[in-house]
Motif scaffolding. Structure first.
Motif, PDB file in Angstrom:
ATOM      1  N   LEU A 147       0.830  -1.205   0.000  1.00  0.00           N
ATOM      2  CA  LEU A 147       0.000   0.000   0.000  1.00  0.00           C
ATOM      3  C   LEU A 147       0.868   1.261   0.000  1.00  0.00           C
ATOM      4  CD1 LEU A 147      -2.910   0.939  -0.031  1.00  0.00           C
ATOM      5  CD2 LEU A 147      -2.966   0.722   2.455  1.00  0.00           C
ATOM      6  N   VAL A 162      -7.723  -2.337  -2.117  1.00  0.00           N
ATOM      7  CA  VAL A 162      -7.589  -1.189  -1.221  1.00  0.00           C
ATOM      8  C   VAL A 162      -6.766  -0.091  -1.889  1.00  0.00           C
ATOM      9  CG1 VAL A 162      -6.705  -0.420   1.015  1.00  0.00           C
ATOM     10  CG2 VAL A 162      -7.842  -2.638   0.826  1.00  0.00           C
ATOM     11  N   SER A 163      -5.741  -0.473  -2.627  1.00  0.00           N
ATOM     12  CA  SER A 163      -4.924   0.502  -3.343  1.00  0.00           C
ATOM     13  C   SER A 163      -5.760   1.258  -4.371  1.00  0.00           C
ATOM     14  CB  SER A 163      -3.753  -0.203  -4.043  1.00  0.00           C
ATOM     15  OG  SER A 163      -2.906  -0.828  -3.110  1.00  0.00           O
ATOM     16  N   LEU A 220     -10.339  -0.679   4.222  1.00  0.00           N
ATOM     17  CA  LEU A 220      -9.403  -1.505   4.990  1.00  0.00           C
ATOM     18  C   LEU A 220     -10.122  -2.450   5.940  1.00  0.00           C
ATOM     19  CD1 LEU A 220      -6.397   0.808   6.018  1.00  0.00           C
ATOM     20  CD2 LEU A 220      -6.239  -1.476   5.017  1.00  0.00           C
ATOM     21  N   TYR A 241       2.265   1.860  -3.368  1.00  0.00           N
ATOM     22  CA  TYR A 241       1.278   2.422  -4.291  1.00  0.00           C
ATOM     23  C   TYR A 241       1.044   3.904  -4.007  1.00  0.00           C
ATOM     24  CZ  TYR A 241      -2.576   2.646  -7.530  1.00  0.00           C
ATOM     25  OH  TYR A 241      -3.366   2.989  -8.600  1.00  0.00           O
ATOM     26  N   THR A 286       4.640  -2.448  -5.548  1.00  0.00           N
ATOM     27  CA  THR A 286       3.263  -2.736  -5.122  1.00  0.00           C
ATOM     28  C   THR A 286       2.863  -4.155  -5.481  1.00  0.00           C
ATOM     29  OG1 THR A 286       2.597  -0.417  -5.364  1.00  0.00           O
ATOM     30  CG2 THR A 286       0.850  -2.076  -5.427  1.00  0.00           C
ATOM     31  N   VAL A 317      -5.069  -6.259  -0.897  1.00  0.00           N
ATOM     32  CA  VAL A 317      -4.423  -4.945  -0.843  1.00  0.00           C
ATOM     33  C   VAL A 317      -4.530  -4.233  -2.185  1.00  0.00           C
ATOM     34  CG1 VAL A 317      -2.116  -5.790  -1.492  1.00  0.00           C
ATOM     35  CG2 VAL A 317      -2.335  -3.712  -0.125  1.00  0.00           C
ATOM     36  N   TYR A 372      -7.760   3.811  -2.586  1.00  0.00           N
ATOM     37  CA  TYR A 372      -6.917   4.963  -2.232  1.00  0.00           C
ATOM     38  C   TYR A 372      -6.746   5.887  -3.433  1.00  0.00           C
ATOM     39  CZ  TYR A 372      -2.831   7.783  -1.260  1.00  0.00           C
ATOM     40  OH  TYR A 372      -1.969   8.856  -1.119  1.00  0.00           O
TER      41      TYR A 372
END
Length: 637
Positions: free
Chosen positions: A152, A195-196, A400, A155, A175, A192, A199
């Motif tokens: 994360l 989640v990236s 998350l 990234y 990443t 992840v 973001y």
């Protein structure tokens, strides 16, 4: 850097008392009896077997492919053998490292102020982590979390350098590599990548839901489209490779592992599966009652819509939707940015701007300690890039909390547990951020200094209570007897059964028998427990009773080869040679398909064949035959 060091130090200090702990529960199968850890086993077997040492393509495999975690166990074994101290030390150091990296990640969202410090301390002290850190097999979750955060952070670097430096694709490569390593520690690490993407869209570009498609279609956002596409491609590739490597078949579990999945009622399955995330969130909010195992009837099925627990489910999803709406709504006239109230993106009447905590100055000449939380640590900080708004952080925190938990929801496939506390290790990061940003938002909203101090010190008190609970819970993981006694309240059947095995190993025969019978009182059809009680009775020359329980065990699980073996031996001793012969023959014909431990099964079948050969050879002359091979190992589960 100070916040990272202090948070890591707290994470280390809270688990120092686990260094004297023994192997507990699943540690025995994953470490003590796992052939992949032995030096004579080729290390390449680790990449073809599951976490427990069973061939990954075997029908009875758990399909838990975690080669990097198993490799770390093998290195532990090479250095210290079966001394549990070194295994626990690695777990504690990994937790300290994860805490430091999480605090560093929080700094990118919350700035250098006290709230970053709070988030790090909250994560370091949360009691839900005890199973993952104090239980050695929980290393899979801790190791996956470390590479999850590193992926994360890579990234985030990729986003900040995109379009301005050629190194941006180096960060993207980092990443992908860290995401792959996270998945090879534990399956949920691959989340992840999702989640990236959250973001990039909602934090870095600060888009709202209705703005996503128009923004991606614009040529100037081609880099965003390319990054998201590459994340999707890499995630799909990892999942495809994972599915292929495990034989393109999902694992199979017993009905006691996940009773809801085995229920014939669609209503019961649906209501229970919707309720379980609510129960998991409660464990994060109030980790007062923790257990080493939540299978069987630890969480009773919700069979009707009249079950009062459905109210918890409704409240949970309503709260989740409200938080999501708050984070994704279009910006209004007044909002929060960086923990300060701003109007239309400009300074408000008090001069608060959308910059880092260090740029905010309190109007008071001598602020209290609690008031300094609003200012941050340094008031003379230089100009910095704006930090995400509270809404942006809420969206990322929810991602998350939710996305890494999705594999455990039974949404895409059934899992082999009802609740597993160690699965909440990564989602707890989102929870800690939500609590911190919520406390910060309340702190900014209230006007009275007393209320500001109350919020600040209430958050600090929560950290203290969490830390105390963690230290106390670690005591339960000192040895198996303490661990199983602590779980009687939540899962009495499994706790009493495994406690009986421990008491038997301590030669406390009467107490062990009582524990086995207590387990069967709560769940009378447990084949493993019926077998263990029969074994105890057989070893104490109570053959008629032992034979009764072996037959009950076989009736409950017709593939339990060790029960056939010991039944045949008792029948031989009683002179019932023909019945013993049929029993041995039936045992030898049981296939090892869909069995949890095929190695133990093959050992029992081999012993059956040996005793059958002796029976044929001696033709019933018991006074001259050697003592037959017995299956004397109790079953832990």
């Amino acid at each position: 850097m100070l916040a990272e060091l202090v948070s890591s130090a707290l994470g280390l200090a809270l688990y120092l008392n686990t260094l004297s702990a023994d192997f507990c529960y699943d540690d025995s199968r994953a470490i003590k009896t796992n052939q992949d850890l032995l030096p004579e086993t080729p290390w390449t077997h680790i990449f073809y077997n599951d976490f427990w040492g069973t061939l990954l393509t075997h029908s009875g495999s758990h399909k838990s492919y975690r080669p990097l975690c198993t490799l770390s166990f093998r290195l532990n074994h090479a250095v210290g053998g079966l001394d549990p101290w070194s295994y626990h030390l690695v777990n504690v150091l990994l937790h300290a490292a994860v805490t430091g990296v999480f605090t560093s990640f929080s700094k990118t969202l919350l700035g250098d102020g006290c709230w970053t410090f709070m988030a790090g301390l909250l994560f370091a002290s949360h009691p839900i982590h005890t199973e993952a850190v104090a239980g050695i097999v929980g290393r899979a979750d801790v190791g996956a979390s470390l590479f999850f955060l590193l992926s994360l952070l890579c990234y985030i670097k990729h986003c900040s350098t995109r379009g301005s430096s050629a190194r941006t694709w180096g960060w993207f490569l980092g990443t992908g590599l860290c995401a792959g390593c996270s998945m090879l520690w534990k399956e949920q690490g691959v989340t992840v990548l999702a989640v990236s993407a959250v973001y990039d869209v909602f934090v870095f570009h600060r888009l709202k839901v209705k703005q996503i498609l128009p923004a991606i279609c614009k040529r100037k956002n081609l880099s965003l489209f390319l990054s998201i596409s590459l994340l999707t491609f890499w995630g799909t590739s990892l999942l495809g490779a994972r599915l292929y490597w495990m034989g393109n078949k999902p694992p199979s579990f017993s009905n006691s592992d996940n009773p809801a999945a085995d229920s014939d009622s669609l209503l019961a399955r649906t209501l229970t599966f919707f309720y379980l995330p609510t129960k998991n969130l409660w464990l994060l909010l109030c980790p007062d009652t923790l257990s080493f195992d939540w299978s069987m009837d630890a969480v009773p099925l919700l069979r009707t819509v009249c079950d009062w627990r459905n109210l918890h489910t409704v409240a949970f999803y309503m709260g989740l939707l409200l938080l999501a709406y708050y984070g994704l709504k279009s910006p209004g006239v007044e909002r929060e940015c960086n923990g300060k109230v701003v109007t239309n993106g400009k300074q408000n009447a008090n001069g608060h701007s959308c910059h880092s905590d260090g740029e905010y100055r309190n109007s008071e000449s001598k602020p209290s300690l609690a008031a300094k939380a609003e200012n941050g640590i340094k008031n003379n900080a230089a100009q910095r890039s704006p930090l995400p708004s509270t809404e942006n952080i809420v969206v990322l925190s929810l991602s998350l909390l939710i996305i890494p938990f999705v594999p455990a929801t039974n949404l895409f496939f059934y899992v082999g547990f009802v609740i597993a506390e160690r699965v909440l290790y990564i989602p707890s990061m989102g929870f800690c951020l939500l609590v911190t940003v919520g406390a910060r938002a309340l702190y900014v909203k209230v006007q009275k200094r007393f209320l500001k101090s109350l919020i600040f010190y209430a958050t600090a008190t929560l950290i203290v209570f969490y830390g105390l609970k963690t230290a106390i819970r670690n005591g339960d993981w000192q040895n198996e007897e303490m661990l199983y006694r602590s779980g009687i309240k939540v899962n009495p059947a499994k706790a009493w059964g495994n406690l009986g095995n421990v008491l038997k190993s301590q030669s406390k025969i009467s107490e062990a028998e009582r524990a086995y019978r207590n387990a069967l009182y709560y769940r009378s059809n447990m084949a493993d427990m019926l077998y263990n009680l029969g074994l105890l009775l057989q070893e104490n020359s109570r053959f008629a009773e032992a034979l009764h329980y072996y037959k009950l065990a076989i009736g409950s699980r017709p593939t339990l080869a060790s029960a056939y073996l010991n039944t045949g031996i008792i029948l031989m001793n009683q002179g019932k040679t023909e019945e013993a012969r049929r029993t041995f023959l039936k045992c030898s014909e049981i296939p090892d398909e869909n069995l949890k431990d095929p190695h133990a099964h093959k050992s029992s079948v081999t012993s059956c064949l040996y005793n059958l050969g002796k029976l044929y050879h001696e033709q019933g002359h018991y006074e001259v035959r050697p003592k037959p091979h017995l299956s004397l190992s109790p079953v832990f589960w």
